[in-house]
Design an enzyme around this catalytic site. Structure first.
Site, PDB file in Angstrom:
ATOM      1  N   LYS A 228       0.880  -1.190   0.000  1.00  0.00           N
ATOM      2  CA  LYS A 228       0.000   0.000   0.000  1.00  0.00           C
ATOM      3  C   LYS A 228       0.909   1.229   0.000  1.00  0.00           C
ATOM      4  O   LYS A 228       1.434   1.621   1.028  1.00  0.00           O
ATOM      5  CB  LYS A 228      -0.874  -0.026   1.259  1.00  0.00           C
ATOM      6  CG  LYS A 228      -2.177   0.753   1.176  1.00  0.00           C
ATOM      7  CD  LYS A 228      -2.069   2.218   0.814  1.00  0.00           C
ATOM      8  CE  LYS A 228      -1.818   3.133   1.991  1.00  0.00           C
ATOM      9  NZ  LYS A 228      -1.631   4.546   1.588  1.00  0.00           N
TER      10      LYS A 228
ATOM     11  N   GLU B  69       9.163   1.596  11.379  1.00  0.00           N
ATOM     12  CA  GLU B  69      10.219   2.590  11.124  1.00  0.00           C
ATOM     13  C   GLU B  69       9.535   3.949  11.155  1.00  0.00           C
ATOM     14  O   GLU B  69       8.807   4.298  10.238  1.00  0.00           O
ATOM     15  CB  GLU B  69      10.856   2.344   9.754  1.00  0.00           C
ATOM     16  CG  GLU B  69      11.461   0.969   9.570  1.00  0.00           C
ATOM     17  CD  GLU B  69      12.748   0.774  10.344  1.00  0.00           C
ATOM     18  OE1 GLU B  69      13.279   1.770  10.890  1.00  0.00           O
ATOM     19  OE2 GLU B  69      13.219  -0.367  10.437  1.00  0.00           O
TER      20      GLU B  69
ATOM     21  N   CYS C 250      13.942  10.616   7.027  1.00  0.00           N
ATOM     22  CA  CYS C 250      13.724  10.253   8.430  1.00  0.00           C
ATOM     23  C   CYS C 250      14.983  10.444   9.266  1.00  0.00           C
ATOM     24  O   CYS C 250      14.911  10.771  10.443  1.00  0.00           O
ATOM     25  CB  CYS C 250      13.230   8.827   8.539  1.00  0.00           C
ATOM     26  SG  CYS C 250      14.286   7.631   7.738  1.00  0.00           S
TER      27      CYS C 250
ATOM     28  N   GLU D 279       9.285  16.709  14.742  1.00  0.00           N
ATOM     29  CA  GLU D 279       9.831  16.415  13.416  1.00  0.00           C
ATOM     30  C   GLU D 279       9.192  17.356  12.390  1.00  0.00           C
ATOM     31  O   GLU D 279       7.976  17.373  12.238  1.00  0.00           O
ATOM     32  CB  GLU D 279       9.535  14.964  13.046  1.00  0.00           C
ATOM     33  CG  GLU D 279      10.138  14.565  11.720  1.00  0.00           C
ATOM     34  CD  GLU D 279       9.866  13.116  11.359  1.00  0.00           C
ATOM     35  OE1 GLU D 279       8.734  12.662  11.535  1.00  0.00           O
ATOM     36  OE2 GLU D 279      10.806  12.450  10.890  1.00  0.00           O
TER      37      GLU D 279
HETATM   38  P1  NDP Z   1       2.246   8.536   7.399  1.00  0.00           P
HETATM   39  O1  NDP Z   1       2.380   7.851   8.693  1.00  0.00           O
HETATM   40  O2  NDP Z   1       1.259   9.606   7.248  1.00  0.00           O
HETATM   41  O3  NDP Z   1       1.914   7.483   6.238  1.00  0.00           O
HETATM   42  C1  NDP Z   1       2.699   6.354   5.964  1.00  0.00           C
HETATM   43  C2  NDP Z   1       1.830   5.329   5.268  1.00  0.00           C
HETATM   44  O4  NDP Z   1       0.843   4.842   6.180  1.00  0.00           O
HETATM   45  C3  NDP Z   1       1.058   5.879   4.081  1.00  0.00           C
HETATM   46  O5  NDP Z   1       0.960   4.899   3.091  1.00  0.00           O
HETATM   47  C4  NDP Z   1      -0.287   6.184   4.725  1.00  0.00           C
HETATM   48  O6  NDP Z   1      -1.336   6.333   3.804  1.00  0.00           O
HETATM   49  C5  NDP Z   1      -0.447   4.995   5.621  1.00  0.00           C
HETATM   50  N1  NDP Z   1      -1.419   5.163   6.703  1.00  0.00           N
HETATM   51  C6  NDP Z   1      -1.912   6.306   7.236  1.00  0.00           C
HETATM   52  N2  NDP Z   1      -2.811   6.025   8.215  1.00  0.00           N
HETATM   53  C7  NDP Z   1      -2.881   4.681   8.302  1.00  0.00           C
HETATM   54  C8  NDP Z   1      -3.621   3.783   9.121  1.00  0.00           C
HETATM   55  N3  NDP Z   1      -4.482   4.211  10.046  1.00  0.00           N
HETATM   56  N4  NDP Z   1      -3.445   2.461   8.943  1.00  0.00           N
HETATM   57  C9  NDP Z   1      -2.578   1.997   8.031  1.00  0.00           C
HETATM   58  N5  NDP Z   1      -1.867   2.796   7.205  1.00  0.00           N
HETATM   59  C10 NDP Z   1      -1.999   4.124   7.343  1.00  0.00           C
HETATM   60  O7  NDP Z   1       3.713   9.030   7.028  1.00  0.00           O
HETATM   61  P2  NDP Z   1       4.133   9.982   5.823  1.00  0.00           P
HETATM   62  O8  NDP Z   1       3.687   9.351   4.542  1.00  0.00           O
HETATM   63  O9  NDP Z   1       3.704  11.359   6.157  1.00  0.00           O
HETATM   64  O10 NDP Z   1       5.724   9.843   5.862  1.00  0.00           O
HETATM   65  C11 NDP Z   1       6.547  10.670   6.592  1.00  0.00           C
HETATM   66  C12 NDP Z   1       6.942  10.018   7.902  1.00  0.00           C
HETATM   67  O11 NDP Z   1       7.650   8.809   7.648  1.00  0.00           O
HETATM   68  C13 NDP Z   1       7.879  10.856   8.743  1.00  0.00           C
HETATM   69  O12 NDP Z   1       7.462  10.869  10.079  1.00  0.00           O
HETATM   70  C14 NDP Z   1       9.205  10.132   8.630  1.00  0.00           C
HETATM   71  O13 NDP Z   1      10.068  10.340   9.684  1.00  0.00           O
HETATM   72  C15 NDP Z   1       8.768   8.733   8.513  1.00  0.00           C
HETATM   73  N6  NDP Z   1       9.836   7.925   7.910  1.00  0.00           N
HETATM   74  C16 NDP Z   1      10.546   7.055   8.718  1.00  0.00           C
HETATM   75  C17 NDP Z   1      11.600   6.313   8.201  1.00  0.00           C
HETATM   76  C18 NDP Z   1      12.332   5.340   9.075  1.00  0.00           C
HETATM   77  O14 NDP Z   1      12.935   4.439   8.508  1.00  0.00           O
HETATM   78  N7  NDP Z   1      12.325   5.459  10.371  1.00  0.00           N
HETATM   79  C19 NDP Z   1      12.022   6.466   6.798  1.00  0.00           C
HETATM   80  C20 NDP Z   1      11.216   7.390   6.059  1.00  0.00           C
HETATM   81  C21 NDP Z   1      10.163   8.087   6.605  1.00  0.00           C
HETATM   82  P3  NDP Z   1      -1.647   7.832   3.253  1.00  0.00           P
HETATM   83  O15 NDP Z   1      -0.536   8.143   2.342  1.00  0.00           O
HETATM   84  O16 NDP Z   1      -2.958   7.748   2.595  1.00  0.00           O
HETATM   85  O17 NDP Z   1      -1.686   8.746   4.456  1.00  0.00           O
END
Ligand code: NDP
Length: 488
Positions: A173, A248, A282, A381
């Site tokens: 997804k 992550e 991240c 962040e």
């Molecule tokens: P989100 O948490 O908003 O979304 C991540 C994914 O989860 C998307 O596909 C999102 O869909 C989906 N999602 C949202 N809500 C739900 C739910 N209730 N149940 C299941 N899936 C869900 O993160 P971002 O896309 O905004 O990404 C940025 C974040 O990712 C930052 O906080 C960053 O630090 C973190 N990150 C961490 C890394 C690591 O390795 N530690 C590496 C890279 C990024 P949708 O797009 O529709 O919201």
């Protein structure tokens, strides 16, 4: 352009016909209409993957057989890497030169896990001559992969490669703001000969499609990368089925510069660490802590460097900082810039839209000095090209400040005192730490964070552990002593 799901080897719309729009960050114009997956679509994808798991060849192949196909996938990625980079650049606003690097890394992910799986041994425990206990690694089952919008193609492949290597069929997804590059994957997988039903893709909104994947009883493992609060929601939902999870999550990583550091190299690392990949990274070094004796000099030089970072159209090869992903995210980042000013931090570079770039989500490389630990920009962040600089006096305060947030993903230490560097490495709360180095990845090492930055590790053997169950078989190789139980 229209994007559909890919379920059981076929491109399909949502059963309900639902769609959503995605926009190009450089113009904020709608560029895509995307199928919006719902619970029924996720269920169809999971059923296809489940069938591939119970009846298909993929989980039954040995590591080398799977590795051959993974190398084919790497080749298929490489053969279109310029196209992948262009798609990613348009869809996410990443500068094209950096998108090219991410496309190369995606191919490397598949090659790397092909090597890992073909080299993987299994443990054997011997009990004298009488007993041999051996471990068989079994693929866990259908893997649910949920990915964010930053460097989407690279992060998707970072999860796909080990899940497939381990023998798990997958349902991916992708993030709703960056769906385009994932839509190249079906053709890549088909070209490499991956059996039908092993790779499935469901686009959609996180709260709907993502939540349905997490809640599905036939998905025993979820690998998630995204925000900490989303991770918490997922963990709560996954508890109902006691799923294996890899989380992550977010970060607010410190870069600590001591008086004796090579300042020029520390500056290079600081600029790269927070302004590359649009700061949407991240492991961004978003808090720079500088020993007071070098503080003023460091702030001035960082501000000068930031002013030279070329902000521009993502497709321009001269651009170093492109467009942030979405107007909503841009507004969030600008909210932090306003908050920094209101809370009394000193804005020494950037903080606004550069002239001549009116339409997209452009922000100059931004530096705040005199940031204190109580400020929101220090604690939260921002996930954009914004760095906070804070002075410290001595090692103890450096450690205290480095650890003063809820996050614990990465840290960077700059000092020429070897013993101090190691002391810091052991005292800073972070899953990953670099000494006198910018962020350079070694794919074999454990990647992940502590505190609110995550649970579990990915990378090398750790990823294979996530997607496999160890199954222990005990064999008597000689007659064991007869158990004396219930005998006279
Ligand atoms: P989100 O948490 O908003 O979304 C991540 C994914 O989860 C998307 O596909 C999102 O869909 C989906 N999602 C949202 N809500 C739900 C739910 N209730 N149940 C299941 N899936 C869900 O993160 P971002 O896309 O905004 O990404 C940025 C974040 O990712 C930052 O906080 C960053 O630090 C973190 N990150 C961490 C890394 C690591 O390795 N530690 C590496 C890279 C990024 P949708 O797009 O529709 O919201």
């Amino acid at each position: 352009m229209k994007l559909e799901h890919y379920i059981d080897g076929a491109h399909v719309p949502s059963a309900s016909g639902a769609t959503f729009h995605a926009i190009e960050p450089a113009t904020n114009q709608v560029s895509l209409t995307v199928a919006a997956g719902e619970a029924g679509d996720v269920d169809a994808a999971v059923r296809a993957a489940r069938k591939a798991f119970t009846d298909g060849p993929w989980p039954r192949m040995n590591g080398e057989q799977r590795a051959v196909i993974l190398r084919g996938i790497a080749h298929a990625v490489e053969s279109r890497d310029e196209m992948i980079a262009e798609v990613e650049c348009a869809d996410t606003g990443l500068p094209i030169t950096q998108a090219r690097g991410q496309a190369r890394r995606a191919a490397q992910n598949f090659r790397f896990f092909a090597d890992v799986i073909s080299d993987l041994g299994e443990d054997v425990y011997r009990v004298g001559a009488a007993q041999l206990n051996y471990v068989v690694r079994k693929p866990v089952g259908v893997a649910g992969l949920i990915t964010p919008w930053n460097t989407p193609f690279m992060l998707e492949t970072w999860k796909l490669a080990p899940a497939l290597a381990a023998g798990c069929p997958v349902v991916l997804k992708p993030a709703e703001w960056s769906p385009l590059s994932a839509s190249l994957l079906p053709q890549i997988m088909e070209e490499a000969g991956l059996p039908t039903g092993v790779f499935n893709l469901v686009h959609g909104i996180g709260e709907t499609a993502g939540a349905a994947l997490v809640a599905h009883p036939d998905v025993p493992v979820i690998s998630f990368t995204g925000e900490t609060t989303t991770g918490q929601t997922i963990m709560r939902s996954a508890a109902a089925h006691l799923k294996t999870l890899s989380m992550e999550l977010g970060g607010k990583s410190p870069l600590v510069v001591f008086e004796d550091a090579d300042l020029e190299r520390a500056l290079d690392a600081a600029v790269f660490g927070v302004f590359s990949l649009n700061g949407e990274r991240c492991t961004a070094s978003s808090r720079v802590l500088v020993e007071r004796s070098r503080y003023a000099e460091f702030v001035n030089r960082l501000a000068e460097r930031a002013a030279k970072v070329r902000v521009g159209p993502p497709a321009d090869p001269a651009t170093e900082l492109g467009a942030l992903i979405h107007p909503e995210h841009y507004e969030r980042v600008m909210g932090y810039v306003r908050s920094g000013v209101e809370e009394g931090a000193r804005l020494v570079a950037g903080g606004s839209r550069p002239e001549g770039l009116p339409d997209g989500n452009f922000l100059s490389a931004t530096v705040f000095a005199d940031v204190t630990a109580g400020m929101r920009i220090f604690q939260e962040e921002i996930f954009g090209p914004v760095v906070c600089v804070t002075p410290f006096d001595g090692e103890a305060e450096a450690i205290e400040l480095a650890n003063a947030t809820q996050y614990g993903l990465a840290a960077y230490v700059w000092t020429n005192d070897l013993r101090r560097a190691h002391r810091l490495a052991h005292s800073i709360e972070a899953g990953m730490l670099w000494i006198n180095s910018q962020n350079v990845r070694d794919l074999r090492t454990p990647f992940g964070g502590i505190k609110s930055s995550g649970v579990g590790r990915e990378g090398g053997r750790h990823s294979i552990d996530l997607f496999t169950e160890p199954h222990i078989v005990h064999v008597a190789t000689e007659d064991l002593p007869v158990p004396r139980f219930g005998v006279g």
